[in-house]
Design a protein around this motif. Structure first.
Motif, PDB file in Angstrom:
ATOM      1  N   ALA A  45       0.840  -1.207   0.000  1.00 12.13           N
ATOM      2  CA  ALA A  45       0.000   0.000   0.000  1.00 12.13           C
ATOM      3  C   ALA A  45       0.872   1.252   0.000  1.00 12.13           C
ATOM      4  CB  ALA A  45      -0.927  -0.002   1.207  1.00 12.13           C
ATOM      5  N   LEU A  46       1.909   1.266   0.828  1.00 14.54           N
ATOM      6  CA  LEU A  46       2.830   2.409   0.863  1.00 14.54           C
ATOM      7  C   LEU A  46       3.526   2.575  -0.476  1.00 14.54           C
ATOM      8  CD1 LEU A  46       4.251   1.801   4.426  1.00 14.54           C
ATOM      9  CD2 LEU A  46       2.904   3.797   3.725  1.00 14.54           C
ATOM     10  N   ASP A  47       3.943   1.458  -1.083  1.00 12.54           N
ATOM     11  CA  ASP A  47       4.584   1.509  -2.404  1.00 12.54           C
ATOM     12  C   ASP A  47       3.617   2.062  -3.445  1.00 12.54           C
ATOM     13  OD1 ASP A  47       6.858   0.412  -1.265  1.00 12.54           O
ATOM     14  OD2 ASP A  47       6.559  -1.587  -2.123  1.00 12.54           O
ATOM     15  N   TYR A  48       2.359   1.641  -3.388  1.00 18.32           N
ATOM     16  CA  TYR A  48       1.353   2.116  -4.341  1.00 18.32           C
ATOM     17  C   TYR A  48       1.159   3.632  -4.203  1.00 18.32           C
ATOM     18  CZ  TYR A  48      -2.978   2.628  -6.933  1.00 18.32           C
ATOM     19  OH  TYR A  48      -3.923   3.044  -7.841  1.00 18.32           O
ATOM     20  N   ILE A  49       1.004   4.084  -2.973  1.00 13.84           N
ATOM     21  CA  ILE A  49       0.767   5.502  -2.713  1.00 13.84           C
ATOM     22  C   ILE A  49       1.935   6.361  -3.190  1.00 13.84           C
ATOM     23  CG2 ILE A  49       0.512   7.228  -0.874  1.00 13.84           C
ATOM     24  CD1 ILE A  49      -0.993   5.005   0.705  1.00 13.84           C
ATOM     25  N   THR A  50       3.157   5.872  -2.984  1.00 17.20           N
ATOM     26  CA  THR A  50       4.363   6.660  -3.288  1.00 17.20           C
ATOM     27  C   THR A  50       4.987   6.325  -4.643  1.00 17.20           C
ATOM     28  OG1 THR A  50       5.757   5.063  -2.119  1.00 17.20           O
ATOM     29  CG2 THR A  50       4.922   6.944  -0.843  1.00 17.20           C
ATOM     30  N   HIS A  51       4.363   5.427  -5.392  1.00 20.40           N
ATOM     31  CA  HIS A  51       4.867   5.022  -6.720  1.00 20.40           C
ATOM     32  C   HIS A  51       6.298   4.479  -6.630  1.00 20.40           C
ATOM     33  CE1 HIS A  51       1.381   7.262  -8.052  1.00 20.40           C
ATOM     34  NE2 HIS A  51       1.864   8.358  -7.527  1.00 20.40           N
ATOM     35  N   THR A  52       6.533   3.628  -5.628  1.00 19.03           N
ATOM     36  CA  THR A  52       7.844   3.013  -5.445  1.00 19.03           C
ATOM     37  C   THR A  52       7.692   1.499  -5.502  1.00 19.03           C
ATOM     38  OG1 THR A  52       7.572   3.073  -3.026  1.00 19.03           O
ATOM     39  CG2 THR A  52       8.727   4.931  -4.038  1.00 19.03           C
ATOM     40  N   GLY A  53       8.804   0.784  -5.312  1.00 15.61           N
ATOM     41  CA  GLY A  53       8.753  -0.684  -5.329  1.00 15.61           C
ATOM     42  C   GLY A  53       8.211  -1.179  -6.653  1.00 15.61           C
ATOM     43  N   ALA A  54       7.261  -2.084  -6.607  1.00 15.53           N
ATOM     44  CA  ALA A  54       6.670  -2.663  -7.821  1.00 15.53           C
ATOM     45  C   ALA A  54       5.926  -1.616  -8.653  1.00 15.53           C
ATOM     46  CB  ALA A  54       5.715  -3.794  -7.445  1.00 15.53           C
ATOM     47  N   TYR A  55       5.611  -0.473  -8.070  1.00 16.78           N
ATOM     48  CA  TYR A  55       4.841   0.568  -8.764  1.00 16.78           C
ATOM     49  C   TYR A  55       5.720   1.716  -9.261  1.00 16.78           C
ATOM     50  CZ  TYR A  55       1.104  -2.019  -6.607  1.00 16.78           C
ATOM     51  OH  TYR A  55       0.255  -3.029  -6.223  1.00 16.78           O
ATOM     52  N   GLU A  56       7.032   1.539  -9.188  1.00 21.24           N
ATOM     53  CA  GLU A  56       7.962   2.613  -9.536  1.00 21.24           C
ATOM     54  C   GLU A  56       7.853   3.053 -10.993  1.00 21.24           C
ATOM     55  OE1 GLU A  56      12.686   3.674  -9.058  1.00 21.24           O
ATOM     56  OE2 GLU A  56      12.007   1.618  -8.731  1.00 21.24           O
ATOM     57  N   HIS A  57       7.606   2.130 -11.898  1.00 15.99           N
ATOM     58  CA  HIS A  57       7.605   2.466 -13.324  1.00 15.99           C
ATOM     59  C   HIS A  57       6.210   2.600 -13.912  1.00 15.99           C
ATOM     60  CE1 HIS A  57      11.899   2.056 -13.312  1.00 15.99           C
ATOM     61  NE2 HIS A  57      11.785   0.872 -12.738  1.00 15.99           N
ATOM     62  N   THR A  58       5.181   2.736 -13.057  1.00 20.10           N
ATOM     63  CA  THR A  58       3.820   2.846 -13.574  1.00 20.10           C
ATOM     64  C   THR A  58       3.040   4.033 -12.997  1.00 20.10           C
ATOM     65  OG1 THR A  58       3.052   1.332 -11.862  1.00 20.10           O
ATOM     66  CG2 THR A  58       3.572   0.364 -14.001  1.00 20.10           C
ATOM     67  N   PRO A  59       3.704   5.111 -12.536  1.00 19.64           N
ATOM     68  CA  PRO A  59       2.944   6.184 -11.898  1.00 19.64           C
ATOM     69  C   PRO A  59       1.930   6.864 -12.812  1.00 19.64           C
ATOM     70  CG  PRO A  59       5.202   6.880 -12.248  1.00 19.64           C
ATOM     71  CD  PRO A  59       5.127   5.409 -12.580  1.00 19.64           C
ATOM     72  N   ASP A  60       2.178   6.880 -14.119  1.00 18.58           N
ATOM     73  CA  ASP A  60       1.260   7.545 -15.032  1.00 18.58           C
ATOM     74  C   ASP A  60      -0.065   6.794 -15.163  1.00 18.58           C
ATOM     75  OD1 ASP A  60       2.944   5.577 -16.251  1.00 18.58           O
ATOM     76  OD2 ASP A  60       2.210   6.199 -18.211  1.00 18.58           O
ATOM     77  N   LYS A  61      -0.101   5.512 -14.801  1.00 19.29           N
ATOM     78  CA  LYS A  61      -1.308   4.694 -14.913  1.00 19.29           C
ATOM     79  C   LYS A  61      -2.035   4.544 -13.580  1.00 19.29           C
ATOM     80  CE  LYS A  61       0.941   1.970 -18.451  1.00 19.29           C
ATOM     81  NZ  LYS A  61       1.626   0.731 -18.728  1.00 19.29           N
ATOM     82  N   MET A  62      -1.489   5.146 -12.530  1.00 21.29           N
ATOM     83  CA  MET A  62      -2.040   4.943 -11.193  1.00 21.29           C
ATOM     84  C   MET A  62      -2.815   6.161 -10.719  1.00 21.29           C
ATOM     85  SD  MET A  62       1.327   3.122  -9.593  1.00 21.29           S
ATOM     86  CE  MET A  62       0.927   3.640  -7.988  1.00 21.29           C
ATOM     87  N   MET A  63      -3.894   5.901 -10.018  1.00 23.31           N
ATOM     88  CA  MET A  63      -4.682   6.974  -9.421  1.00 23.31           C
ATOM     89  C   MET A  63      -4.410   7.006  -7.922  1.00 23.31           C
ATOM     90  SD  MET A  63      -8.342   6.649 -11.244  1.00 23.31           S
ATOM     91  CE  MET A  63      -8.333   5.113 -12.125  1.00 23.31           C
ATOM     92  N   GLN A  64      -4.306   8.202  -7.403  1.00 18.38           N
ATOM     93  CA  GLN A  64      -4.110   8.350  -5.965  1.00 18.38           C
ATOM     94  C   GLN A  64      -5.417   7.993  -5.257  1.00 18.38           C
ATOM     95  OE1 GLN A  64      -1.120   8.786  -5.201  1.00 18.38           O
ATOM     96  NE2 GLN A  64      -1.168   9.184  -3.033  1.00 18.38           N
ATOM     97  N   PRO A  65      -5.356   7.178  -4.223  1.00 19.65           N
ATOM     98  CA  PRO A  65      -6.601   6.821  -3.526  1.00 19.65           C
ATOM     99  C   PRO A  65      -7.192   8.006  -2.772  1.00 19.65           C
ATOM    100  CG  PRO A  65      -4.709   5.907  -2.370  1.00 19.65           C
ATOM    101  CD  PRO A  65      -4.193   6.511  -3.639  1.00 19.65           C
ATOM    102  N   GLY A  66      -8.519   8.088  -2.800  1.00 17.88           N
ATOM    103  CA  GLY A  66      -9.225   9.076  -1.986  1.00 17.88           C
ATOM    104  C   GLY A  66      -9.607   8.465  -0.642  1.00 17.88           C
TER     105      GLY A  66
END
Length: 144
Positions: A45-66
């Protein structure tokens, strides 16, 4: 479908995949127009929120959770540990984020602890219900 300002995504954080599946279905059934991301650890969850770890190279496709629905008892980092790490994040990762503690815990001390933490908007018991998703969306976000 109901749409809310600053509520594009709901993040489910629970180590139990079947629970995430059920809660995903409940959010879909609520009629709130929102993307749903389910993860099975607080670290993910922290990686998703901060676009790190497994989510480091996909920030343009990710939405910030409300809204983040956060379980307490998880292996590795617990929900409490998540909150401690979340506090350390840059404020740009926390804009318009509502954290809801969603748990099976019946321990009054857990509820009291959650209520003492400014980052936690409310403490709810599982399972998540469609009407709860609507109520929380209306409570914390402006309907479009």
């Amino acid at each position: 479908m109901k749409k809310f300002k600053d509520l594009e995504c709901i993040l489910l954080v629970d180590d139990d995949a079947p629970t995430n599946f059920i809660h995903t279905k409940m959010i879909q059934k609520s009629g709130v127009d929102v993307a749903i991301k389910a993860v099975t650890s607080a670290q993910e969850a922290l990686d998703y929120i901060t676009h790190t770890g497994a989510y480091e190279h996909t920030p343009d496709k990710m939405m910030q959770p409300g809204i983040i629905f956060l379980d307490i008892n998880m292996p590795g980092l617990s929900g409490w540990d998540f909150i401690e790490e979340y506090r350390k994040l840059d404020s740009r990762f926390k804009i318009h984020v509502i954290i809801i503690m969603l748990t099976t815990s019946l321990n009054p001390a857990d509820e009291a602890h959650a209520k003492s933490i400014a980052e936690i908007a409310c403490f709810l018991h599982k399972p998540l219900k469609p009407e709860t998703v609507v109520e929380l969306s209306q409570r914390f976000f402006e309907e479009l």
